[in-house]
Write an enzyme that holds these catalytic residues in place. Sequence first.
Site, PDB file in Angstrom:
ATOM      1  N   ASP A   1       0.906  -1.131  -0.019  1.00 22.19           N
ATOM      2  CA  ASP A   1       0.009   0.093  -0.010  1.00 22.19           C
ATOM      3  C   ASP A   1       0.917   1.210  -0.121  1.00 22.19           C
ATOM      4  O   ASP A   1       2.022   1.379   0.438  1.00 22.19           O
ATOM      5  CB  ASP A   1      -0.882  -0.069   1.323  1.00 22.19           C
ATOM      6  CG  ASP A   1      -1.917   1.184   1.309  1.00 22.19           C
ATOM      7  OD1 ASP A   1      -2.187   1.431   0.286  1.00 22.19           O
ATOM      8  OD2 ASP A   1      -2.155   1.570   2.464  1.00 22.19           O
TER       9      ASP A   1
ATOM     10  N   ASP B   1      -2.671  -0.845   5.477  1.00 20.78           N
ATOM     11  CA  ASP B   1      -3.233  -0.457   6.994  1.00 20.78           C
ATOM     12  C   ASP B   1      -4.704  -0.332   6.992  1.00 20.78           C
ATOM     13  O   ASP B   1      -5.173  -0.080   8.001  1.00 20.78           O
ATOM     14  CB  ASP B   1      -2.464   0.708   7.331  1.00 20.78           C
ATOM     15  CG  ASP B   1      -2.736   2.066   6.311  1.00 20.78           C
ATOM     16  OD1 ASP B   1      -3.181   1.753   5.337  1.00 20.78           O
ATOM     17  OD2 ASP B   1      -2.172   2.919   6.609  1.00 20.78           O
TER      18      ASP B   1
ATOM     19  N   ASP C   1      -7.575  -2.827   2.430  1.00 23.39           N
ATOM     20  CA  ASP C   1      -6.598  -3.859   2.350  1.00 23.39           C
ATOM     21  C   ASP C   1      -6.569  -5.314   2.737  1.00 23.39           C
ATOM     22  O   ASP C   1      -5.906  -5.963   2.594  1.00 23.39           O
ATOM     23  CB  ASP C   1      -5.191  -3.106   2.994  1.00 23.39           C
ATOM     24  CG  ASP C   1      -4.794  -2.055   2.523  1.00 23.39           C
ATOM     25  OD1 ASP C   1      -4.858  -1.582   1.198  1.00 23.39           O
ATOM     26  OD2 ASP C   1      -4.314  -0.987   3.210  1.00 23.39           O
TER      27      ASP C   1
END
Length: 897
Positions: free
Chosen positions: A337, A628, A632
């Site tokens: 990410d 986070d 995700d």
Amino acid sequence: MTGEGVTTAQHPPQPWHALSADEVAGVWETGEQGLAEAAVARRRAQYGPNQLAEAPPPSPLVVLARQFRSPLIYILVIAAIVTLLLREYLDAIVIGIVVAINAMIGFWQERKAEQAVRALAQLVVPVARVVRHGREQEVDSRELVPGDVVLLEPGARVPADLRLRAATALEIDESLLTGESAPVRKQLAPLAPETVLADRRCMAYSGSVVTSGRGHGVVVATGQETELGAIAGLIRQTRELATPLQVRMGRFARFIGLAVAAGSALAFATGLALGGDLQQMFLTAVALAVAAIPEGLPIAVTVTLALGVHRMAKRHAIVRRLPAVETLGSTTVIGSDKTGTLTENRMTVQELWAGGESQPAGQPATPGTPLYEALLAGVLTNEAEIYETDRGGHSSGDPTEVALLTAAAAAGIIPDEVRDAYPLFAEIPFEPERRYSASIRERDGGHVTFVKGAPERIAEMCTHQLAPDGTLAPLDRAAVAEAAAALAGRGLRVLAMAGSGPHDRLTDPEQVAEPAGLVLLGLQGMLDPPRPGVAESIATCRGAGIRVVMITGDHAATAAAIAARLGLIDPAAPAAVLTGEELARLDDDQLRARVPEVTVYARVAPEDKLRVVAALQARGEVVAVTGDGVNDAPALKAAAIGVAMGRTGTDVAREASDMVLTDDNFVSIAAAVEEGRTTFDNIRKASFFLVSTGAATIIAILVGLWLGWPLLMLPAQLLWLNLVTNGLQDKALAFEPGEQGLLERPPRPVDEGVIPKPLWGRIALVGVVMAAGTLAMFNWELTRSGSLTSAQTVALTTMVVFMACHVGNARVAHHSAFRVSPLANPFLLVATVAALGVHIAALYAPPTQFLLRVEPIDLAAWLRIVPVALTVVVAVELDKLVRRTVATRRLRKASGG
């Protein structure tokens, strides 16, 4: 009062964002006065509580049961049952102890990790401000129902999915759902049904946070029906994969089981054919199987993994499941990410353009210069605050406005001082259709106007700009447009600053007109910057043969800019970036063909991230995913290893992960990769040691039977050899430090076993050398003394000393063992001395003499045993030398040398 509700309202014919606010209110039969209490009660009964179904932590029994899911453990359990049937209770008890110790170590480690992860979760009282029966009130957000009118203000967490009915400068941080770092400015107009989640500006979604402004909206979805609920559904549907270690250990255990069964059956058949007693031969075959099975390997693996967990914890990584320790060492692709993982999740001014010149942020600003005036305007058109507390610097307000204050402070402008020097008279708040905000300040008896906003909009209000010397010059619109385009091309969010000279004092703040005839002061470009050390960590991963790709919900230009700064992509390579819209047009086969060339996936939804992970896995990649946000979580669960952020990560992401970074830093992943590779190396070393010594035992027993000799070792002696003497040394191999150049190796091939093919040849060599030496010493002693007990004692002792010498060979696979200091692993040195000491004590202690059927041996026998045992070191050193020479010649030939 309103609100009878309808049973199908949570599934309207069109998406909620495609309906007007009034249409949504009509569907839910609600209005400005909110719902009546009776309607709330009915809807609560109909739709249930506004909460996601929480998966309870696994019970202690479930965690304990997981420790027995190993083919090696199955073999040990079968061996224990067989020994019980043969009434060899001591052997069964020893095997049972091995299994129990292994289970308890794994159980303790997993429970400890689970407690550490849950301790990271912050306790938040879920409260929402609503209008019910015409009155504002605070209620438990779990009690919200569709049709409730929810009030939003800065700092509030959106408690359910809302269709907005009012928004005044309302901005919401939706990075938890979309991965986009910049807050989303909200508006009320309906949107096209196909509008993607990140662009639905008339909606506010559960779990997102209000950063500035105010508004209210109608609850359109609660609990599992929210976007968060949809993601939770994806998580439940996603199947966890077995880790590479689990796959390898499964194959390895099956092979060992078949090999041991074949060897034992051959020994049994050979013994009977040569006239041996049926019961004695069966007992010998079982003892041989138990001795050859590396009973100590499950404990050695568990201890090695537990040590890896301990070392990773010191480097800011909490491992929730033991097999995941090794997985990072096998990883070939890390899908990271962007927001909060590769970047700081904090908007920062990077570059300014003022007086016709570009310069980096942080330069001192002198009053009267274009740079100073541009920074000053950023402070005075600003509602954010930065302040100091006992815990350090803190801020409140829109992240973009916080960035403007921080940039000014870095240049020497103290926000509180200039705000006091320019008292606020009136302001024009930002609105999407307006595309600017303005602040009218008092100064020297008159008023001064400052404006910030979109460059093209601010340029329309200006007639002049500041020259480098601070004087006025006609506005060069082309130069301003070119500068703004250059900043945006580098992935920066660009704001223009303008101001007026002193003008007549105003009397009515409500009668402020749209500014005009302004002076352009400058441009400020900002972005969420990369975390320190991340670029170096990515380079380290690349050197280790691990490819890093970015998977984010942010815009393509921003993602590409960050990727270029981190060295992930060449800015001139547009093919390296794939957007969610482009990805949606690809079928699974086309996506699998594209993933090798794509490094940045931008503007992707949670289901897109899952598709990317699946496409990489379909190409044989071992994929680790970091993240986070709630968005995700499905990919974290689907990946071979999911790595969640501990500080800023959500509980949902942490629960779906295998590992949690306590410092939220991608840099810790490179350290975890190193620890993962060290862990697997040590598992391989222990496996090599145990299998090679087991092979030596089988070869010696079989050859002795074929030669028609008496049994080299009794069943009790075989068990002693396997469970006591080498049982100390294999555990100590878990403490081996990482070898040099660990992160310069490519990842292990997916189809490579715990023991690679070259090491199987060395196992055969070691087995033959140790078996030959043991047979020779047995025959020597039997011929010399005529005592079978003395010969069996010498054979057992020879094998024990062989193991003490051979454990040094296991420490290094390719280089000479003499290049490694014995003190580098003091545990192994102590374990080796202890193993020899325990055996020597057993030779001279009456109780163990009786149990093992051994007797003391004289000095002459020891003087023969030690040189013979050292032959295994010579043989392995020669094998390594030959292999290194062959590899060097091949390398020279391949390079044309």
